[in-house]
Design a protein around this motif. Structure first.
Motif, PDB file in Angstrom:
ATOM      1  N   PHE A 455      49.664  39.256  28.317  1.00 49.24           N
ATOM      2  CA  PHE A 455      50.141  38.988  29.675  1.00 49.24           C
ATOM      3  C   PHE A 455      50.407  37.492  29.820  1.00 49.24           C
ATOM      4  O   PHE A 455      49.714  36.662  29.214  1.00 49.24           O
ATOM      5  N   ASN A 456      51.402  37.147  30.650  1.00 50.18           N
ATOM      6  CA  ASN A 456      51.610  35.728  30.929  1.00 50.18           C
ATOM      7  C   ASN A 456      50.608  35.273  31.991  1.00 50.18           C
ATOM      8  O   ASN A 456      50.009  36.100  32.683  1.00 50.18           O
ATOM      9  N   PRO A 457      50.372  33.974  32.149  1.00 46.37           N
ATOM     10  CA  PRO A 457      49.324  33.493  33.078  1.00 46.37           C
ATOM     11  C   PRO A 457      49.521  33.906  34.528  1.00 46.37           C
ATOM     12  O   PRO A 457      48.549  33.988  35.275  1.00 46.37           O
ATOM     13  N   THR A 458      50.754  34.156  34.970  1.00 49.43           N
ATOM     14  CA  THR A 458      50.990  34.570  36.352  1.00 49.43           C
ATOM     15  C   THR A 458      50.945  36.085  36.531  1.00 49.43           C
ATOM     16  O   THR A 458      51.168  36.573  37.642  1.00 49.43           O
ATOM     17  N   SER A 459      50.682  36.821  35.450  1.00 53.14           N
ATOM     18  CA  SER A 459      50.584  38.291  35.483  1.00 53.14           C
ATOM     19  C   SER A 459      51.867  38.948  35.986  1.00 53.14           C
ATOM     20  O   SER A 459      51.833  39.972  36.659  1.00 53.14           O
ATOM     21  N   GLU A 460      52.995  38.348  35.660  1.00 53.28           N
ATOM     22  CA  GLU A 460      54.292  38.923  36.025  1.00 53.28           C
ATOM     23  C   GLU A 460      55.018  39.526  34.828  1.00 53.28           C
ATOM     24  O   GLU A 460      55.947  40.318  35.009  1.00 53.28           O
ATOM     25  N   ILE A 461      54.618  39.147  33.608  1.00 51.95           N
ATOM     26  CA  ILE A 461      55.289  39.617  32.394  1.00 51.95           C
ATOM     27  C   ILE A 461      54.244  40.133  31.417  1.00 51.95           C
ATOM     28  O   ILE A 461      53.185  39.518  31.233  1.00 51.95           O
ATOM     29  N   LEU A 462      54.529  41.260  30.799  1.00 52.24           N
ATOM     30  CA  LEU A 462      53.729  41.801  29.704  1.00 52.24           C
ATOM     31  C   LEU A 462      54.600  41.807  28.457  1.00 52.24           C
ATOM     32  O   LEU A 462      55.672  42.418  28.439  1.00 52.24           O
ATOM     33  N   ALA A 463      54.126  41.126  27.412  1.00 55.58           N
ATOM     34  CA  ALA A 463      54.845  41.085  26.138  1.00 55.58           C
ATOM     35  C   ALA A 463      54.211  42.093  25.182  1.00 55.58           C
ATOM     36  O   ALA A 463      52.997  42.065  24.969  1.00 55.58           O
ATOM     37  N   VAL A 464      55.015  42.987  24.629  1.00 54.11           N
ATOM     38  CA  VAL A 464      54.542  43.996  23.683  1.00 54.11           C
ATOM     39  C   VAL A 464      55.346  43.843  22.398  1.00 54.11           C
ATOM     40  O   VAL A 464      56.542  43.538  22.426  1.00 54.11           O
ATOM     41  N   ALA A 465      54.677  44.037  21.259  1.00 58.07           N
ATOM     42  CA  ALA A 465      55.350  43.851  19.971  1.00 58.07           C
ATOM     43  C   ALA A 465      54.700  44.732  18.918  1.00 58.07           C
ATOM     44  O   ALA A 465      53.555  45.192  19.066  1.00 58.07           O
ATOM     45  N   SER A 466      55.465  44.948  17.844  1.00 56.48           N
ATOM     46  CA  SER A 466      54.993  45.696  16.685  1.00 56.48           C
ATOM     47  C   SER A 466      55.332  44.905  15.427  1.00 56.48           C
ATOM     48  O   SER A 466      56.447  44.401  15.289  1.00 56.48           O
ATOM     49  N   ARG A 467      54.367  44.803  14.521  1.00 57.78           N
ATOM     50  CA  ARG A 467      54.595  44.071  13.278  1.00 57.78           C
ATOM     51  C   ARG A 467      55.156  44.965  12.172  1.00 57.78           C
ATOM     52  O   ARG A 467      55.315  44.515  11.038  1.00 57.78           O
ATOM     53  N   VAL A 468      55.460  46.220  12.487  1.00 57.97           N
ATOM     54  CA  VAL A 468      55.943  47.168  11.484  1.00 57.97           C
ATOM     55  C   VAL A 468      57.459  47.091  11.326  1.00 57.97           C
ATOM     56  O   VAL A 468      57.988  47.374  10.257  1.00 57.97           O
ATOM     57  N   GLU A 469      58.179  46.679  12.372  1.00 58.78           N
ATOM     58  CA  GLU A 469      59.642  46.713  12.359  1.00 58.78           C
ATOM     59  C   GLU A 469      60.198  45.398  12.876  1.00 58.78           C
ATOM     60  O   GLU A 469      59.577  44.726  13.715  1.00 58.78           O
ATOM     61  N   VAL A 498      56.901  40.596  14.307  1.00 54.91           N
ATOM     62  CA  VAL A 498      56.020  39.772  15.137  1.00 54.91           C
ATOM     63  C   VAL A 498      54.570  40.165  14.887  1.00 54.91           C
ATOM     64  O   VAL A 498      54.207  41.342  14.973  1.00 54.91           O
ATOM     65  N   THR A 499      53.741  39.160  14.589  1.00 59.82           N
ATOM     66  CA  THR A 499      52.306  39.381  14.382  1.00 59.82           C
ATOM     67  C   THR A 499      51.464  38.889  15.548  1.00 59.82           C
ATOM     68  O   THR A 499      50.331  39.335  15.714  1.00 59.82           O
ATOM     69  N   CYS A 500      51.998  37.969  16.344  1.00 59.50           N
ATOM     70  CA  CYS A 500      51.246  37.424  17.476  1.00 59.50           C
ATOM     71  C   CYS A 500      52.238  36.825  18.462  1.00 59.50           C
ATOM     72  O   CYS A 500      53.344  36.401  18.069  1.00 59.50           O
ATOM     73  N   LEU A 501      51.869  36.781  19.747  1.00 58.92           N
ATOM     74  CA  LEU A 501      52.721  36.172  20.770  1.00 58.92           C
ATOM     75  C   LEU A 501      51.854  35.576  21.866  1.00 58.92           C
ATOM     76  O   LEU A 501      50.729  36.022  22.102  1.00 58.92           O
ATOM     77  N   ASP A 502      52.394  34.539  22.536  1.00 57.67           N
ATOM     78  CA  ASP A 502      51.611  33.848  23.554  1.00 57.67           C
ATOM     79  C   ASP A 502      52.543  33.114  24.510  1.00 57.67           C
ATOM     80  O   ASP A 502      53.677  32.761  24.161  1.00 57.67           O
ATOM     81  N   PHE A 503      52.048  32.885  25.758  1.00 57.46           N
ATOM     82  CA  PHE A 503      52.741  32.126  26.787  1.00 57.46           C
ATOM     83  C   PHE A 503      52.020  30.798  27.010  1.00 57.46           C
ATOM     84  O   PHE A 503      50.805  30.705  26.820  1.00 57.46           O
ATOM     85  N   SER A 504      52.784  29.788  27.433  1.00 58.05           N
ATOM     86  CA  SER A 504      52.177  28.505  27.777  1.00 58.05           C
ATOM     87  C   SER A 504      51.412  28.639  29.099  1.00 58.05           C
ATOM     88  O   SER A 504      51.612  29.598  29.843  1.00 58.05           O
ATOM     89  N   PRO A 505      50.530  27.681  29.424  1.00 56.37           N
ATOM     90  CA  PRO A 505      49.688  27.815  30.629  1.00 56.37           C
ATOM     91  C   PRO A 505      50.452  28.009  31.930  1.00 56.37           C
ATOM     92  O   PRO A 505      49.947  28.638  32.853  1.00 56.37           O
TER      93      PRO A 505
END
Length: 571
Positions: A455-469, A498-505
């Protein structure tokens, strides 16, 4: 008989011609009259013009009177324009103070050729399987060709985030560049006019299209030679960390343009599986795949300390962990469903918890009092962290094997990922109070296992990913529970696996870690400023870094030393 001693002078031409000039011919009046009449007849024949020639001259030049009138008018206009130019030169600066008259817009070009068939109103059936997505309602089953073209154009621009650059004319591109420059100048001027706290809550994020710009890779100054396993932004500084199987942990300054490297630490024979900042941002914790030893990197002292043994820990290896919100402990993931609470003060286990099945993910509530634990069997457990007691548990709807879990920072949402690629979004309140909560939305845009949720810090976006494809990453707009249509860009590969993802503060930047050893960086359209007051350890850390010279500080900062204003664009 001529005298031989006398020299003869040359005879001149005048004398010669004078001798040879004859008498003028006699004037014949009858012959002259005959020639004159003959010439008059010839002129009369030449003066007679064909009717078609006369008509052409009339069409081109007009009648003789009209031609003369136009010539007179042109002379008068030239004279008046000359006088006007003299008047403007005489006025000088007086005209510069006035407002400029709007220039006449160029007339649009007319079509060189028009097909009559295009003007026919032909109806198109929207119920066809290739056009069903263009329907806005069941009643809209038939549409004209013109409206269909407009609808398809709007849908294309919506999916592309606007008109693409290749479809814009040169004038539109120049106008767009000028408008962007003016906006940047206005924002900078507005920032310099005001004082005080610049940190404010962001406006509601619109759905559909996310305004993001691709930047230089976050680790472009030092790409990884192997797969990256971690990317994370510092909780309070303009810094991003990357780590991977190349046995190194690197820190970079985030500006979106050059992203210079701050420091890189090599860990001998230690391929990093996971690395995280502590809550205060002073320490980096890194774990590996092979043993239970892990490293603590103190950024203030620049010291790397290995932790070879943990009192009370019977696990053969330490692989996955989560940092507790209070900042003083780690929740280690063990085998056979065990979870161990490790305190960082004494490096010992203070308590343990166990669930049914193996642990696939852990997520904390914002206050850190409760933890959501997802098992590989698809069951979610709610634990009280202080008492180590299971408060409730429920089955993830439709899940056969759980793979990931994440909780939003504002305490509203809980996301659970499965091996089938389905991500269920729940209400945290429903999960705490019910044993059979129903998901608010099931995100089914992934075709392979959902391995990363953030989730991003403002809880407005959810990032989902798979490292298989490749390119298996999506961004979900939480207020509307819809997926953004323009990320990732389908025309070229950017994210890879993608193996990992993150948002800035402040959600200004978004970064990924992929199997190519790169950390693609994206910048959002918003800008923010981070205000840090009386933060001694962060001040010491930033002053010790090589990038501090590029920061902007106010004059009061150098005098008082109590207020540190770090101007971060898009962070």
């Amino acid at each position: 008989m001529e005298d031989e001693n006398v020299i003869k002078l040359p005879v001149t031409e005048d004398k010669i011609t004078a001798k040879k000039r004859g008498r003028p011919p006699k004037f014949d009046a009858e012959e002259e009259e005959r020639l004159r009449q003959k010439n008059l007849k010839r002129l009369a024949v030449l003066g007679e013009e064909d009717d078609s020639v006369k008509r052409l001259e009339t069409l081109v030049f007009g009648a003789e009177e009209e031609l003369l009138e136009r010539l007179v008018e042109e002379d008068e206009e030239e004279q008046t324009s000359g006088l006007q130019l003299e008047d403007e030169e005489g006025r000088g600066d007086e005209d510069s103070d006035g407002e400029e008259e709007p220039r006449q817009q160029p007339q649009p070009r007319k079509a060189a050729w028009v097909d009559e068939d295009d003007e026919l109103e032909e109806e198109v059936d929207l119920k066809h399987r290739y056009r069903r997505n263009l329907m806005k309602g069941d009643a809209e089953s038939v549409m004209s060709k013109q409206r269909l073209q407009q609808r398809m154009k709007e849908q294309f621009q919506k999916s592309m985030g606007g008109t693409p650059s290749w479809a814009q004319s040169s004038d539109q591109k120049k106008k767009k560049a000028l408008d962007e420059e003016e906006e940047e100048e206005e924002e900078e001027d507005d920032l310099l006019r005001r004082t005080g706290n610049f940190v404010s809550s962001s406006e509601s994020l619109p759905s559909g299209v996310l305004r993001m710009k691709k930047c230089l890779h976050a680790n472009s100054a030092r790409p990884s030679a192997d797969r990256l396993t971690t990317v994370q932004f510092h909780p309070s500084a303009q810094v991003v960390m990357t780590a991977g199987l190349d046995q190194s942990v690197s820190l970079f300054q985030v500006d979106g343009k050059t992203n210079p490297k701050i420091q890189s630490v090599h860990l001998e024979r230690f391929p990093v599986h996971q690395a995280r900042f502590s809550r205060d941002g002073r320490t980096v914790i890194a774990t590996s795949l092979r043993n239970k030893m892990f490293y603590l990197y103190d950024m203030m002292e620049g010291r790397v300390a290995p932790v070879r043994s943990v009192r009370g820990l019977s696990e053969a290896r330490v692989k996955d962990f989560s940092v507790c919100p209070d900042g003083g402990a780690l929740l280690l993931t063990g085998t056979n469903g065990y979870l161990h609470m490790l305190t960082l003060k004494t490096n010992e286990i203070v308590r343990s918890m166990k669930i049914n099945g193996d642990v696939s993910g852990v997520a904390f509530c914002p206050d850190g009092s409760k933890a959501f634990v997802n098992s590989e069997e698809g069951e979610v457990f709610v634990w009280d962290v202080r008492s180590s007691r299971c408060l409730s548990r429920f089955m993830d709807d439709g899940c056969v094997k759980g793979t990931a879990i994440a909780a939003s920072p504002d305490g509203r949402y809980l996301a659970c990922g499965s091996q089938a690629g389905v991500v269920n979004v729940y209400s945290q309140e429903a999960c705490l109070n019910s044993t059979n909560p129903k998901p608010l939305r099931a995100v089914m845009n992934l075709l392979t296992s959902a391995t990363s949720l953030t989730f991003n810090p403002t809880s407005e976006i959810l990032a989902v990913a798979s490292r298989v494809e490749d390119e298996a990453v999506r961004l979900v707009h939480l207020p509307s529970l819809t997926v953004f249509s323009n990320f990732p860009v389908a025309s070229r590969k950017v994210a890879h696996r993608v193996t990992c993802l993150d948002f800035s503060p402040r959600s200004g930047f978004f970064s990924l870690a992929n199997n190519k050893g790169h950390a693609p960086l994206f910048r959002s359209a918003s800008q923010s400023t981070l205000l840090v007051s009386n933060c001694e350890y962060l001040k010491h850390f930033l002053c010790s870094c090589s990038f501090w010279s590029t920061m902007e500080m106010s004059e009061d900062t150098h005098q008082t030393g109590t207020l540190w204003l770090l101007h971060y664009k898009d962070f």
